[in-house]
Design a protein around this motif. Sequence first.
Motif, PDB file in Angstrom:
ATOM      1  N   GLN A 149       0.861  -1.173   0.000  1.00  0.00           N
ATOM      2  CA  GLN A 149       0.000   0.000   0.000  1.00  0.00           C
ATOM      3  C   GLN A 149       0.899   1.224   0.000  1.00  0.00           C
ATOM      4  N   PRO A 150       0.360   2.376  -0.412  1.00  0.00           N
ATOM      5  CA  PRO A 150       1.196   3.570  -0.408  1.00  0.00           C
ATOM      6  C   PRO A 150       1.717   3.838   0.995  1.00  0.00           C
ATOM      7  N   ALA A 151       2.880   4.476   1.062  1.00  0.00           N
ATOM      8  CA  ALA A 151       3.433   4.823   2.375  1.00  0.00           C
ATOM      9  C   ALA A 151       2.395   5.602   3.163  1.00  0.00           C
ATOM     10  N   SER A 152       2.394   5.392   4.482  1.00  0.00           N
ATOM     11  CA  SER A 152       1.338   5.957   5.307  1.00  0.00           C
ATOM     12  C   SER A 152       1.350   7.471   5.303  1.00  0.00           C
ATOM     13  N   SER A 153       2.516   8.088   5.152  1.00  0.00           N
ATOM     14  CA  SER A 153       2.570   9.543   5.254  1.00  0.00           C
ATOM     15  C   SER A 153       1.714  10.253   4.210  1.00  0.00           C
ATOM     16  N   PRO A 154       1.742   9.869   2.911  1.00  0.00           N
ATOM     17  CA  PRO A 154       0.864  10.561   1.957  1.00  0.00           C
ATOM     18  C   PRO A 154      -0.614  10.331   2.280  1.00  0.00           C
ATOM     19  N   ALA A 155      -0.967   9.086   2.645  1.00  0.00           N
ATOM     20  CA  ALA A 155      -2.364   8.797   2.950  1.00  0.00           C
ATOM     21  C   ALA A 155      -2.831   9.602   4.148  1.00  0.00           C
ATOM     22  N   THR A 156      -1.985   9.611   5.180  1.00  0.00           N
ATOM     23  CA  THR A 156      -2.343  10.359   6.387  1.00  0.00           C
ATOM     24  C   THR A 156      -2.424  11.849   6.094  1.00  0.00           C
ATOM     25  N   ALA A 157      -1.437  12.320   5.313  1.00  0.00           N
ATOM     26  CA  ALA A 157      -1.420  13.746   4.986  1.00  0.00           C
ATOM     27  C   ALA A 157      -2.637  14.130   4.163  1.00  0.00           C
ATOM     28  N   CYS A 158      -3.014  13.257   3.223  1.00  0.00           N
ATOM     29  CA  CYS A 158      -4.191  13.541   2.396  1.00  0.00           C
ATOM     30  C   CYS A 158      -5.433  13.618   3.265  1.00  0.00           C
ATOM     31  N   GLU A 159      -5.568  12.653   4.183  1.00  0.00           N
ATOM     32  CA  GLU A 159      -6.718  12.665   5.101  1.00  0.00           C
ATOM     33  C   GLU A 159      -6.729  13.930   5.944  1.00  0.00           C
ATOM     34  N   GLY A 160      -5.533  14.449   6.197  1.00  0.00           N
ATOM     35  CA  GLY A 160      -5.441  15.658   6.999  1.00  0.00           C
ATOM     36  C   GLY A 160      -5.594  16.938   6.202  1.00  0.00           C
ATOM     37  N   GLY A 161      -5.880  16.817   4.886  1.00  0.00           N
ATOM     38  CA  GLY A 161      -6.139  17.996   4.076  1.00  0.00           C
ATOM     39  C   GLY A 161      -4.963  18.487   3.248  1.00  0.00           C
ATOM     40  N   ASP A 162      -3.900  17.674   3.120  1.00  0.00           N
ATOM     41  CA  ASP A 162      -2.738  18.045   2.304  1.00  0.00           C
ATOM     42  C   ASP A 162      -3.046  17.709   0.847  1.00  0.00           C
ATOM     43  N   ALA A 163      -3.362  18.728   0.061  1.00  0.00           N
ATOM     44  CA  ALA A 163      -3.783  18.516  -1.322  1.00  0.00           C
ATOM     45  C   ALA A 163      -2.687  17.883  -2.170  1.00  0.00           C
ATOM     46  N   ALA A 164      -1.434  18.285  -1.953  1.00  0.00           N
ATOM     47  CA  ALA A 164      -0.328  17.719  -2.719  1.00  0.00           C
ATOM     48  C   ALA A 164      -0.182  16.231  -2.437  1.00  0.00           C
ATOM     49  N   ALA A 165      -0.428  15.815  -1.169  1.00  0.00           N
ATOM     50  CA  ALA A 165      -0.357  14.401  -0.823  1.00  0.00           C
ATOM     51  C   ALA A 165      -1.474  13.625  -1.521  1.00  0.00           C
ATOM     52  N   CYS A 166      -2.660  14.221  -1.626  1.00  0.00           N
ATOM     53  CA  CYS A 166      -3.762  13.570  -2.346  1.00  0.00           C
ATOM     54  C   CYS A 166      -3.397  13.359  -3.815  1.00  0.00           C
ATOM     55  N   LEU A 167      -2.746  14.350  -4.407  1.00  0.00           N
ATOM     56  CA  LEU A 167      -2.302  14.241  -5.797  1.00  0.00           C
ATOM     57  C   LEU A 167      -1.309  13.096  -5.947  1.00  0.00           C
ATOM     58  N   SER A 168      -0.331  13.027  -5.055  1.00  0.00           N
ATOM     59  CA  SER A 168       0.666  11.961  -5.107  1.00  0.00           C
ATOM     60  C   SER A 168       0.023  10.590  -4.916  1.00  0.00           C
ATOM     61  N   LEU A 169      -0.911  10.505  -4.003  1.00  0.00           N
ATOM     62  CA  LEU A 169      -1.607   9.248  -3.743  1.00  0.00           C
ATOM     63  C   LEU A 169      -2.443   8.840  -4.955  1.00  0.00           C
ATOM     64  N   GLY A 170      -3.087   9.803  -5.582  1.00  0.00           N
ATOM     65  CA  GLY A 170      -3.855   9.500  -6.787  1.00  0.00           C
ATOM     66  C   GLY A 170      -2.982   8.942  -7.890  1.00  0.00           C
ATOM     67  N   ARG A 171      -1.788   9.525  -8.021  1.00  0.00           N
ATOM     68  CA  ARG A 171      -0.851   9.028  -9.022  1.00  0.00           C
ATOM     69  C   ARG A 171      -0.467   7.577  -8.741  1.00  0.00           C
ATOM     70  N   ALA A 172      -0.292   7.248  -7.455  1.00  0.00           N
ATOM     71  CA  ALA A 172       0.049   5.875  -7.083  1.00  0.00           C
ATOM     72  C   ALA A 172      -1.058   4.905  -7.491  1.00  0.00           C
ATOM     73  N   PHE A 173      -2.304   5.268  -7.256  1.00  0.00           N
ATOM     74  CA  PHE A 173      -3.414   4.394  -7.626  1.00  0.00           C
ATOM     75  C   PHE A 173      -3.585   4.307  -9.146  1.00  0.00           C
ATOM     76  N   GLU A 174      -3.233   5.359  -9.851  1.00  0.00           N
ATOM     77  CA  GLU A 174      -3.357   5.305 -11.314  1.00  0.00           C
ATOM     78  C   GLU A 174      -2.291   4.417 -11.939  1.00  0.00           C
ATOM     79  N   THR A 175      -1.072   4.465 -11.408  1.00  0.00           N
ATOM     80  CA  THR A 175       0.045   3.755 -12.018  1.00  0.00           C
ATOM     81  C   THR A 175       0.345   2.411 -11.368  1.00  0.00           C
ATOM     82  N   GLY A 176      -0.301   2.129 -10.231  1.00  0.00           N
ATOM     83  CA  GLY A 176       0.000   0.879  -9.539  1.00  0.00           C
ATOM     84  C   GLY A 176       1.311   0.923  -8.799  1.00  0.00           C
ATOM     85  N   ASP A 177       1.683   2.087  -8.332  1.00  0.00           N
ATOM     86  CA  ASP A 177       2.938   2.259  -7.599  1.00  0.00           C
ATOM     87  C   ASP A 177       2.739   1.891  -6.132  1.00  0.00           C
TER      88      ASP A 177
END
Length: 400
Positions: A28-56
Amino acid sequence: MRGWEPGALTLVSLALVVGCGGAEGAGQPASSPATACEGGDAAACLSLGRAFETGDGVEVDVAQAIALYERACEGGEGRGCTAAGSRYHNGDGTTRNPARARSLFERGCEANDALACYDLAVLLGGPRAAEPDHGRARALFAAACDGGIFAACNNLGLMHRHGVGGEADEAAAAPLFERGCDGGDARACHNLALGLERGEGADPVRAATLFEQACGAGVGAACARWGVLYEEGIGVEADLARAVSIYTEACEADHVEACVNLGVLYAEGRGVEADLARARELLERGCVDARFAGCRSLGELYEEGRGVERDYARARSLYERACEAGDAGGCVGLGSLYGTARGVERDHDRASALFTRACDAGHSLGCFNLAAAFASGLGVERDRARARGLFERACELGEA
């Protein structure tokens, strides 16, 4: 018979990418981007979305990626708006929704994402725009160009060159092509070369270098024009063998513009042994589906009965396709058929209209034939002064 001469390039298609890397980790993606996204970090949401799109680090889940991109967009991350907009525009992982795509591009551009401004400009000013707004497209391409999207510099240059959304202004177009070319956009290099090849401030030597550069980057029209320079000795020493080599290599790479020019050489026996069957084969490659580059030259073979049985109806159909696609030579060929009643009923009005269209596009024979029409009063009211002016223009354009 002359080879295809590339004119203006059309506005390029959407080039929609995400400019960020995926998340790290396994399972699964590293916890920091997921946690940051949940906390309202828009850049982390973008990075997490990229992971789900590419299978990273996770299984590919495009629907989840889109949701994350939209969450990033809601948080003010313009790149998220752009990424989500592209998926709605193309129908990737979701139902195609152009209106939603446009809204997201608007938001992305407002958030200073240059790529969003570019994509929005294409929607508003591209050849497939449902409701064109060329004035706004110019402004958006300018913003995107300033933001480092070098295809936007090229597109804005084309709008200035051809007067789309404002007055035609080659002086304004040239530095935009230069900027795009310096940034690595091969089509901008090609368009810069077209301006340097002839006219005021011409530098054919540099034009040849730029055509070579753009050809090497895969711009087929540049390969075709680079070969023409060797045919005619413009900016380089005339060398038909070199032209044949350029055309052959580019044609093998499926650049149909080069196939067409090579076909013309085979038809005329210049630089190669004349081979009309080979010429027809090459020209036909440039006149199928949505590709029209070879239609006019192929029409000439059918009109003249060279390598094929003479067929005026087939020639007319080919000229029509070429003319409607913007090939002025095709308009001239079609006008000649109407003026001489070959394969069609004689129609001098139609012929003169076609010659006018070709002349307006800068075709020397079109101007010459239109001048003859005004001199004789065929299809137009006789006007010797107008005829004289058109004969002079034809001469200036190279018609002996």
